[in-house]
Design a protein around this motif. Structure first.
Motif, PDB file in Angstrom:
ATOM      1  N   CYS A  30       0.823  -1.206   0.000  1.00  0.00           N
ATOM      2  CA  CYS A  30       0.000   0.000   0.000  1.00  0.00           C
ATOM      3  C   CYS A  30       0.867   1.270   0.000  1.00  0.00           C
ATOM      4  O   CYS A  30       0.546   2.250   0.656  1.00  0.00           O
ATOM      5  CB  CYS A  30      -0.952   0.008   1.198  1.00  0.00           C
ATOM      6  SG  CYS A  30      -2.366   1.098   0.971  1.00  0.00           S
ATOM      7  N   ALA A  31       1.985   1.208  -0.721  1.00  0.00           N
ATOM      8  CA  ALA A  31       2.860   2.376  -0.773  1.00  0.00           C
ATOM      9  C   ALA A  31       2.969   2.948  -2.179  1.00  0.00           C
ATOM     10  O   ALA A  31       3.789   3.822  -2.424  1.00  0.00           O
ATOM     11  CB  ALA A  31       4.239   2.010  -0.240  1.00  0.00           C
ATOM     12  N   CYS A  32       2.162   2.425  -3.104  1.00  0.00           N
ATOM     13  CA  CYS A  32       2.101   3.023  -4.434  1.00  0.00           C
ATOM     14  C   CYS A  32       0.693   2.744  -4.941  1.00  0.00           C
ATOM     15  O   CYS A  32      -0.114   2.177  -4.221  1.00  0.00           O
ATOM     16  CB  CYS A  32       3.153   2.426  -5.378  1.00  0.00           C
ATOM     17  SG  CYS A  32       2.822   0.738  -5.917  1.00  0.00           S
ATOM     18  N   SER A  33       0.388   3.139  -6.166  1.00  0.00           N
ATOM     19  CA  SER A  33      -0.958   2.822  -6.651  1.00  0.00           C
ATOM     20  C   SER A  33      -0.895   2.118  -7.995  1.00  0.00           C
ATOM     21  O   SER A  33      -1.777   2.234  -8.821  1.00  0.00           O
ATOM     22  CB  SER A  33      -1.809   4.087  -6.727  1.00  0.00           C
ATOM     23  OG  SER A  33      -1.176   5.051  -7.528  1.00  0.00           O
ATOM     24  N   THR A  34       0.179   1.345  -8.187  1.00  0.00           N
ATOM     25  CA  THR A  34       0.350   0.693  -9.483  1.00  0.00           C
ATOM     26  C   THR A  34      -0.481  -0.588  -9.598  1.00  0.00           C
ATOM     27  O   THR A  34      -0.433  -1.247 -10.628  1.00  0.00           O
ATOM     28  CB  THR A  34       1.834   0.364  -9.749  1.00  0.00           C
ATOM     29  OG1 THR A  34       2.302  -0.494  -8.714  1.00  0.00           O
ATOM     30  CG2 THR A  34       2.679   1.615  -9.775  1.00  0.00           C
ATOM     31  N   LYS A  87      -0.204  11.275   1.804  1.00  0.00           N
ATOM     32  CA  LYS A  87       0.440  10.094   2.394  1.00  0.00           C
ATOM     33  C   LYS A  87       1.707  10.499   3.174  1.00  0.00           C
ATOM     34  O   LYS A  87       1.890  10.099   4.324  1.00  0.00           O
ATOM     35  CB  LYS A  87       0.773   9.127   1.259  1.00  0.00           C
ATOM     36  CG  LYS A  87       1.901   8.191   1.539  1.00  0.00           C
ATOM     37  CD  LYS A  87       1.439   6.804   1.792  1.00  0.00           C
ATOM     38  CE  LYS A  87       2.638   5.889   1.991  1.00  0.00           C
ATOM     39  NZ  LYS A  87       2.293   4.643   2.612  1.00  0.00           N
ATOM     40  N   ASN A 129       4.395   5.786  -9.364  1.00  0.00           N
ATOM     41  CA  ASN A 129       3.196   5.519 -10.167  1.00  0.00           C
ATOM     42  C   ASN A 129       3.309   6.133 -11.550  1.00  0.00           C
ATOM     43  O   ASN A 129       3.042   5.488 -12.557  1.00  0.00           O
ATOM     44  CB  ASN A 129       1.946   6.112  -9.512  1.00  0.00           C
ATOM     45  CG  ASN A 129       1.760   5.586  -8.129  1.00  0.00           C
ATOM     46  OD1 ASN A 129       1.799   4.392  -7.914  1.00  0.00           O
ATOM     47  ND2 ASN A 129       1.581   6.482  -7.186  1.00  0.00           N
TER      48      ASN A 129
END
Lengths: 169, 488
Positions: free
Chosen positions: A99-103, B226, B407
């Motif tokens: 849960c540390a990126c949104s890829t 975040k 991302n």
């Protein structure tokens, strides 16, 4: 940040053909089979999943970026990210599912969205950084299969070109 | 409907696949790796990707940028290792394009050149002193220092003589630096891969106050929620949020803010009360470590401490005014910032400008006709295709400027790989470029000490073994010469 109401239409649009989807494959042991193919490992980065017990198979359908669909039989507890990676789908999961990126962003079928426990603040903060965010967006690493989710459909967000500097500002 | 042109082109491209598809990638950071990984998804055995990195070690900002307490962000390194399983990919570490091998030679050897070498300059405030005062340290140097970049390992910031620090700029780098300055060494940093020289100085640090100052307003804050929340949560480790100039932004509560802005506002409101309850030391009544957000201030000068000229005394700011207007076209709020006649100052002994980075052109660009936008510090491009060139592409900061995160890197790299693949089909005009064989013999003749992937694995294993007894995931080697010795 925008939350587009695209998902409903997107998923509805592909629903009829879903009914006729037959190709069911398993989320195992794809990795070993594929790793022996020399040119493939670089593109492949998967988790081993445990085979579901007979009679306890849950089903998940991915709608890929090109609109095609894949359905898999999986076990309770498997995360959407792990399922996608075990089957060689194009889902990055850059942070390894922490849960540390949104890829691993997926768009969930609205019919199933409310059956998933609500995203926590951390997930929402990462979702806010995802491209093509929708009302039913989730992170694949945070959604785990339950009996309620049997038959769930998720779409991998299509990327668009002409995405230039302005999108990063 | 059957589209004959498409079918024809498709057939054509298949028939072409026997020709060379040779790609040179300059820079081994995340954008170079993700682009390569995406290209490798094409199983064509004719594909060849050679990656050139001037340092012996790969991974660019994942190694030298990502904060030591964000190991999860560095997980993508595992993914980058996948390239070693594919013989069509080769890593050429410790090879400087321009000196060890000419850029022109890459164009001679490869069908396509991908620029992913990132930024090497910092944006400037344009204030006297910023380049030569020991207590004004750019974020680039400061981050490099704690992350083990050999160029900055001897930085020795005077943290033992400082109690108040100003960080100018409020992106995620500023938030990282605030965490470095404030979070306790023992509970927070000791077991990360932060360098030993940084730990040594942080242990002696006397910093008690950090102010993060931006020239624009709250809605224009560059940090992500975040990272912001992570800093706010440091109250669990005795580091408190001291507040922000909310009186300047009283109108915000009446606006219909988007989700991200609303959340940011709710975060400041939630955590500013944390300090009232818990922050004060029971005995002294004093709050030990506090950080503040400040807005609408443009720095115009540094005042040097008259007693100790190696430190600062204060930073002088011009105050800005803000008007927030709703833009009906985008549905968003737009702030206009105008300078006022007002000035203010904040007492501090050290300043860390953190206002972004710029890229530089390579020496041969002009000669080879590769465009460069000096003002923006990027190679002008459309979706990563270099303007006016069919054989050149760029990705990451060199293409978009110093913004974005993993991302956007994953996204743009994947898009770019598709564009390159299309281009490779067109470029292949029957001439077979020599590719790797020629590069290898060139470098061998010039006696360049190439660090290959197995060499890098040795360095990386050495780092791991050095970190282990200290409970760290790794102890970075901070000297390129030493790296070369390790993999000899």
């Amino acid at each position: 940040m925008f939350r587009l109401a695209l998902s409903r239409n997107l998923l509805r649009a592909v629903t009829p053909s879903l009914r006729t989807t037959i190709s069911i494959s398993h989320g195992y042991p794809a990795s070993t089979a594929l790793r022996s193919f020399r040119s493939f490992p670089a593109a492949f980065h998967g988790e081993q999943l445990t085979k579901p017990k007979p009679g306890e198979e849950l089903h998940i359908t991915f709608i890929l970026k090109d609109g095609s669909q894949r359905t898999y039989e999986v076990s309770e507890g498997d995360s959407i990210l792990d399922i996608a990676q075990a089957n060689g789908l194009d889902m990055e999961g850059a942070c390894g599912g922490s849960c540390a990126c949104s890829t691993c962003h997926v768009i969930v079928d609205p019919d199933f969205y409310d059956k998933i426990p609500e995203p926590d603040d951390d997930e929402n903060d990462m979702l806010d950084l995802a491209f093509g965010l929708t009302e039913t967006s989730r992170l694949g690493c945070q959604v785990h299969m339950t009996k309620d989710l049997d038959g769930i459909r998720v779409a991998l967000p299509a990327m668009t070109r002409n995405m230039q500097n302005k999108d990063f500002k | 409907m059957l589209n004959l042109t498409k079918v024809g082109r498709r057939f054509f491209s298949f028939s072409r696949s026997a020709y060379s598809k040779k790609v040179a990638v300059i820079g081994a950071g995340p954008s170079g790796f993700y682009t390569s990984l995406n290209l490798l998804k094409d199983k064509d055995p004719a594909l060849q990707i050679d990656m050139f990195e001037k340092n012996p070690c790969p991974f660019g900002l994942v190694r030298y940028g990502v904060a030591p307490d964000h190991p999860e962000v560095k997980n993508c390194q595992e993914r980058f290792q996948d390239t070693r399983n594919d013989r069509r990919f080769q890593y050429f570490g410790n090879v400087s394009v321009g000196s060890d091998i000419k850029l022109k030679e890459l164009y001679d050897n490869y069908d396509v050149v991908v620029y992913s070498y990132g930024s090497s300059l910092e944006n400037k405030l344009g204030i006297p002193g910023e380049d030569d005062h020991p207590a004004i340290i750019n974020s680039r140097a400061f981050v490099g220092w704690y992350n083990g970049d050999p160029d900055y390992r001897d930085l020795d910031p005077p943290l033992d003589k400082v109690d108040s620090v100003i960080i100018i700029g409020n992106g995620n780098v500023a938030i990282d630096i605030a965490r470095i300055l404030m979070a306790p060494v023992d509970s927070h940093w000791k077991t990360t891969d932060i360098t030993e020289h940084a730990l040594r100085i942080l242990k002696k640090s006397t910093v008690e106050k950090v102010t993060i100052v931006a020239r624009r307003g709250f809605l224009e804050s560059k940090f992500t929620n975040k990272e912001f929340k992570e800093l706010l949560e440091l109250h669990n480790e005795g580091v408190y949020f001291g507040g922000w100039p909310e009186e300047k932004f009283s109108s915000l509560k009446d606006l219909k803010l988007g989700r991200v802005d609303k959340r940011r506002l709710s975060l400041v409101n939630k955590y500013k009360s944390v300090i009232d309850e818990e922050a004060k030391d029971a005995e002294t009544g004093k709050v030990k470590k506090v950080w503040y957000l400040d807005y609408l201030k443009s720095p115009i000068g540094f005042k040097v401490d008259s007693n100790d000229p190696s430190l600062l005394e204060e930073v002088i700011f011009r105050d800005n005014a803000i008007t927030i207007q709703h833009d009906p076209d985008t549905g968003k709020y737009k702030s206009t910032i105008t300078p006022t006649d007002g000035f203010s100052s904040i007492v501090c002994q050290m300043v860390i400008p953190s206002i972004g980075y710029k890229c530089e052109p390579m020496e041969e660009f002009e000669e080879l006709g590769i465009p460069f936008d000096t003002g923006r510090g990027i190679i002008p491009n459309v979706d990563g295709k270099v303007e006016g060139r069919d054989d050149s592409f760029c990705v990451g900061w060199i293409a978009n400027g110093s913004r974005g995160n993993i991302n956007s890197t994953v996204m743009t790299s994947s898009l770019l790989a598709g564009i390159i693949q299309d281009q490779l089909k067109v470029v292949a005009d029957g001439t077979d470029k020599p590719g790797r064989t020629s590069t290898e013999s060139l470098l061998e003749n010039r006696k360049v000490r190439v660090v290959n992937w197995d060499d890098w694995v040795k360095i990386s294993e050495y780092e791991r073994s050095q970190g282990e007894p200290k409970g760290k995931p790794g102890e970075k080697v901070t000297d390129y010469g030493e790296m070369l010795k390790i993999c000899k």
